[in-house]
Write a protein that holds these residues in place. Structure first.
Motif, PDB file in Angstrom:
ATOM      1  N   ARG A 179       5.965   3.725  -6.290  1.00 25.37           N
ATOM      2  CA  ARG A 179       6.793   4.586  -5.443  1.00 25.37           C
ATOM      3  C   ARG A 179       7.334   5.796  -6.187  1.00 25.37           C
ATOM      4  O   ARG A 179       7.452   6.880  -5.609  1.00 25.37           O
ATOM      5  CB  ARG A 179       7.962   3.788  -4.876  1.00 25.37           C
ATOM      6  N   THR A 180       7.669   5.626  -7.469  1.00 22.10           N
ATOM      7  CA  THR A 180       8.366   6.700  -8.173  1.00 22.10           C
ATOM      8  C   THR A 180       7.483   7.505  -9.120  1.00 22.10           C
ATOM      9  O   THR A 180       7.690   8.707  -9.288  1.00 22.10           O
ATOM     10  CB  THR A 180       9.552   6.126  -8.971  1.00 22.10           C
ATOM     11  N   ILE A 181       6.505   6.857  -9.743  1.00 20.22           N
ATOM     12  CA  ILE A 181       5.678   7.553 -10.728  1.00 20.22           C
ATOM     13  C   ILE A 181       4.468   8.209 -10.081  1.00 20.22           C
ATOM     14  O   ILE A 181       4.143   9.367 -10.381  1.00 20.22           O
ATOM     15  CB  ILE A 181       5.233   6.583 -11.843  1.00 20.22           C
ATOM     16  N   ALA A 182       3.786   7.480  -9.199  1.00 19.37           N
ATOM     17  CA  ALA A 182       2.555   8.020  -8.611  1.00 19.37           C
ATOM     18  C   ALA A 182       2.748   9.388  -7.962  1.00 19.37           C
ATOM     19  O   ALA A 182       1.946  10.307  -8.208  1.00 19.37           O
ATOM     20  CB  ALA A 182       1.971   7.013  -7.610  1.00 19.37           C
ATOM     21  N   PRO A 183       3.786   9.596  -7.136  1.00 15.40           N
ATOM     22  CA  PRO A 183       3.927  10.909  -6.494  1.00 15.40           C
ATOM     23  C   PRO A 183       4.113  12.051  -7.486  1.00 15.40           C
ATOM     24  O   PRO A 183       3.696  13.187  -7.203  1.00 15.40           O
ATOM     25  CB  PRO A 183       5.175  10.734  -5.611  1.00 15.40           C
ATOM     26  N   LYS A 184       4.711  11.788  -8.643  1.00 18.00           N
ATOM     27  CA  LYS A 184       4.929  12.838  -9.644  1.00 18.00           C
ATOM     28  C   LYS A 184       3.617  13.397 -10.163  1.00 18.00           C
ATOM     29  O   LYS A 184       3.554  14.531 -10.642  1.00 18.00           O
ATOM     30  CB  LYS A 184       5.749  12.282 -10.815  1.00 18.00           C
ATOM     31  N   TYR A 185       2.552  12.611 -10.072  1.00 19.50           N
ATOM     32  CA  TYR A 185       1.256  13.025 -10.595  1.00 19.50           C
ATOM     33  C   TYR A 185       0.237  13.262  -9.482  1.00 19.50           C
ATOM     34  O   TYR A 185      -0.970  13.367  -9.746  1.00 19.50           O
ATOM     35  CB  TYR A 185       0.740  11.988 -11.583  1.00 19.50           C
ATOM     36  N   GLY A 186       0.740  13.324  -8.252  1.00 18.87           N
ATOM     37  CA  GLY A 186      -0.144  13.570  -7.122  1.00 18.87           C
ATOM     38  C   GLY A 186      -1.088  12.428  -6.818  1.00 18.87           C
ATOM     39  O   GLY A 186      -2.184  12.643  -6.286  1.00 18.87           O
ATOM     40  N   LEU A 187      -0.679  11.189  -7.141  1.00 22.07           N
ATOM     41  CA  LEU A 187      -1.515  10.011  -6.962  1.00 22.07           C
ATOM     42  C   LEU A 187      -0.995   9.132  -5.835  1.00 22.07           C
ATOM     43  O   LEU A 187       0.217   9.102  -5.564  1.00 22.07           O
ATOM     44  CB  LEU A 187      -1.550   9.182  -8.255  1.00 22.07           C
ATOM     45  N   ASP A 188      -1.896   8.408  -5.191  1.00 19.13           N
ATOM     46  CA  ASP A 188      -1.480   7.302  -4.335  1.00 19.13           C
ATOM     47  C   ASP A 188      -1.066   6.141  -5.234  1.00 19.13           C
ATOM     48  O   ASP A 188      -1.533   6.009  -6.367  1.00 19.13           O
ATOM     49  CB  ASP A 188      -2.616   6.862  -3.421  1.00 19.13           C
ATOM     50  N   GLY A 189      -0.194   5.277  -4.696  1.00 12.98           N
ATOM     51  CA  GLY A 189       0.386   4.237  -5.534  1.00 12.98           C
ATOM     52  C   GLY A 189      -0.531   3.072  -5.835  1.00 12.98           C
ATOM     53  O   GLY A 189      -0.766   2.734  -7.002  1.00 12.98           O
ATOM     54  N   TYR A 190      -1.055   2.444  -4.783  1.00 15.74           N
ATOM     55  CA  TYR A 190      -1.773   1.176  -4.975  1.00 15.74           C
ATOM     56  C   TYR A 190      -2.815   1.037  -3.883  1.00 15.74           C
ATOM     57  O   TYR A 190      -2.592   1.423  -2.727  1.00 15.74           O
ATOM     58  CB  TYR A 190      -0.790   0.010  -4.903  1.00 15.74           C
ATOM     59  N   ALA A 191      -3.937   0.443  -4.226  1.00 14.44           N
ATOM     60  CA  ALA A 191      -4.960   0.127  -3.230  1.00 14.44           C
ATOM     61  C   ALA A 191      -5.679  -1.143  -3.641  1.00 14.44           C
ATOM     62  O   ALA A 191      -5.802  -1.466  -4.819  1.00 14.44           O
ATOM     63  CB  ALA A 191      -5.967   1.264  -3.076  1.00 14.44           C
ATOM     64  N   GLY A 192      -6.140  -1.835  -2.614  1.00 12.14           N
ATOM     65  CA  GLY A 192      -7.043  -2.965  -2.796  1.00 12.14           C
ATOM     66  C   GLY A 192      -8.204  -2.765  -1.845  1.00 12.14           C
ATOM     67  O   GLY A 192      -8.633  -1.638  -1.602  1.00 12.14           O
ATOM     68  N   GLN A 193      -8.677  -3.868  -1.261  1.00 12.79           N
ATOM     69  CA  GLN A 193      -9.762  -3.799  -0.287  1.00 12.79           C
ATOM     70  C   GLN A 193      -9.179  -4.251   1.044  1.00 12.79           C
ATOM     71  O   GLN A 193      -9.067  -5.456   1.315  1.00 12.79           O
ATOM     72  CB  GLN A 193     -10.939  -4.681  -0.727  1.00 12.79           C
ATOM     73  N   PHE A 194      -8.782  -3.288   1.870  1.00 12.77           N
ATOM     74  CA  PHE A 194      -7.968  -3.578   3.039  1.00 12.77           C
ATOM     75  C   PHE A 194      -8.672  -3.347   4.367  1.00 12.77           C
ATOM     76  O   PHE A 194      -8.068  -3.533   5.419  1.00 12.77           O
ATOM     77  CB  PHE A 194      -6.675  -2.750   2.995  1.00 12.77           C
ATOM     78  N   LEU A 195      -9.937  -2.925   4.336  1.00 14.65           N
ATOM     79  CA  LEU A 195     -10.708  -2.890   5.573  1.00 14.65           C
ATOM     80  C   LEU A 195     -10.896  -4.318   6.062  1.00 14.65           C
ATOM     81  O   LEU A 195     -11.042  -5.235   5.245  1.00 14.65           O
ATOM     82  CB  LEU A 195     -12.066  -2.245   5.321  1.00 14.65           C
ATOM     83  N   PRO A 196     -10.878  -4.566   7.373  1.00 14.09           N
ATOM     84  CA  PRO A 196     -11.075  -5.941   7.845  1.00 14.09           C
ATOM     85  C   PRO A 196     -12.514  -6.428   7.635  1.00 14.09           C
ATOM     86  O   PRO A 196     -13.392  -6.208   8.463  1.00 14.09           O
ATOM     87  CB  PRO A 196     -10.699  -5.887   9.328  1.00 14.09           C
ATOM     88  N   TYR A 197     -12.732  -7.040   6.499  1.00 12.77           N
ATOM     89  CA  TYR A 197     -13.993  -7.684   6.122  1.00 12.77           C
ATOM     90  C   TYR A 197     -13.613  -8.730   5.075  1.00 12.77           C
ATOM     91  O   TYR A 197     -12.429  -9.043   4.894  1.00 12.77           O
ATOM     92  CB  TYR A 197     -15.020  -6.656   5.603  1.00 12.77           C
ATOM     93  N   GLU A 198     -14.589  -9.283   4.378  1.00 15.57           N
ATOM     94  CA  GLU A 198     -14.285 -10.374   3.446  1.00 15.57           C
ATOM     95  C   GLU A 198     -13.303  -9.951   2.355  1.00 15.57           C
ATOM     96  O   GLU A 198     -12.492 -10.763   1.888  1.00 15.57           O
ATOM     97  CB  GLU A 198     -15.583 -10.886   2.829  1.00 15.57           C
TER      98      GLU A 198
END
Length: 424
Positions: A179-198
């Motif tokens: 929440r606090t560091i990623a925006p300072k560097y123009g980054l999204d914070g976190y991702a996984g595999q969130f499309l509805p599939y396995e």
């Protein structure tokens, strides 16, 4: 899933011909007679490289009377499973050895499509302990682990170093940094595999188990998802979307989309499989030399990964089950398993390889991966796993789209899984 395609790609890795196996085999009542030997057919997901055929030649040169023919199915795990099942249901003997996703073992075993194996015929004690559990059903061994996998948290080391921060060990630390560091560097914070599939089933299972919960117990006999721990796991993911440290774009990510986002320097944190380490560190990657990997975080410390990978099983209609079991022994031997890592870039199942100094120098993530595998859990075991996974995906999609609360979701999932349980 990409790791499943990769498992198919490297299924016959290994350049050393091993001779003189002493009949590692299946039960005498499985398929043809236990001493039966002869040519084999091995079925796997599609091979995406050009080195598989020469490796098959190594086995065939050493076993002229037990030559292996490779059958490649589509590189989609869902299509591979569907075609395998269609063939197995027919009762035909086209396939002898099957390279199956670890999540399919229970389903294939319960349906009678694969034969039980004798535990004392394989060196299971030499494998990483949790991987053996993926090959069992109802207390019996139905396959032999071939490739394992566990989720890792990739992070931008250069960014955290600049901020004087260590990689997160808890959810709270991950959330704060995302929440606090990623925006300072123009980054999204976190991702996984969130499309509805396995992949979404995997990510949800990891969150639930990291919080101390579970979805099913006792090989699918009991539904356990309606719990405070499961709600906490779903809330962690839903809060990420609501608070913005999981971007809406990430709700469409599978393995490759999320890897590309990290490799293109758009993410601070990524949950993904070990294959990302080599890809992200390759020439041309925007994050080469600027990232690291640690075990997944949990509420109060290291979290729990889901075990990925594939197992090798003998079809119940195998023409030559003794030869089939010998091939499995060859593919899971330590010398060939070393090639699985060094030539296939896939996590081996042999424990000793994770402590080999030479391999650690070449693959510095091995100690982290070993830690993740040893604390990992299988996906929910069920003879109807495909339906279980679809239910988990549908409910999780609604939670992450903020259409349902975690409380509503766990109650709904418990209702939907009830008829799918072995007591349902």
């Amino acid at each position: 899933m990409r790791w499943m395609r990769a498992a198919g790609r490297a299924l016959l890795v290994g350049a050393v011909v091993l001779a003189g196996y002493a009949g590692f085999g299946v039960r005498a009542d499985a398929g043809a007679a236990s001493g039966s030997r002869g040519p084999l057919t091995l079925v796997t997901a599609g091979d995406l490289t050009d080195y598989l055929s020469p490796l098959l030649d190594d086995w065939n040169d050493g076993h002229p009377g037990e030559r292996v023919t490779l059958v490649e199915l589509p590189d989609s795990a869902d299509e591979t499973r569907a075609q395998m099942i269609s063939e197995l249901r027919s009762g035909r003997d086209r396939f002898d050895v099957l390279n199956i996703d670890v999540a399919w073992t229970s389903e294939f075993a319960a349906a009678g499509w694969i034969s039980p194996l004798e535990r004392d015929r394989f060196p299971l004690d030499a494998f990483l302990r949790p991987v053996v559990d993926t090959a069992t059903f109802d207390g019996r061994l139905y396959a032999v682990p071939y490739v394992t996998n566990a989720g890792l948290l990739y992070y931008r080391k250069d960014v955290l170093d600049r901020e004087g921060e260590q990689p997160p060990r808890t959810w709270a630390e991950l959330v704060r940094q995302a929440r606090t560091i990623a925006p300072k560097y123009g980054l999204d914070g976190y991702a996984g595999q969130f499309l509805p599939y396995e992949g979404l089933t995997v990510n949800v299972t990891e969150a639930v188990h990291s919080a101390g919960g579970s979805i099913l117990r006792d090989d699918g006999a009991r539904v356990t998802v309606d719990s405070d721990a499961a709600r906490a796991g779903l809330r962690f993911l839903a809060d990420g979307v609501r608070d913005g440290w999981i971007s809406r774009e990430a709700l469409g990510y599978k393995e490759e989309e999320s890897r590309q986002a990290f490799q293109d320097s758009r993410l601070l944190f990524l949950r993904n499989w070990p294959y990302v380490y080599a890809d992200a560190g390759a020439s041309g990657s925007k994050v080469a030399g600027r990232f690291g990997a640690v075990p997944l975080p949990g509420p109060d410390g290291p979290g729990t990964s889901v075990l990925g990978g594939s197992n090798l099983a003998v079809s119940s209609h195998a023409r030559h089950p003794a030869s089939a079991a010998d091939l499995i022994s060859y593919l899971t031997s330590e010398r060939v398993q070393r090639k699985v890592l060094t030539e296939g870039s896939l996590p081996p199942v042999r424990a000793a390889l994770y402590e080999d100094p030479e391999l650690i120098r070449a693959y510095p993530y091995l100690p982290t991966l070993r830690e993740s595998v040893l604390s990992a859990v299988p996906r929910p075991k069920s003879p109807r796993y495909d339906q279980v996974s679809l239910a988990v995906q549908a409910v999780a999609q609604d939670v992450m789209a903020l259409r349902q609360t975690p409380e509503q979701a766990t109650a709904r999932l418990a209702r939907e899984l009830g008829p799918l349980s072995r007591k349902g």
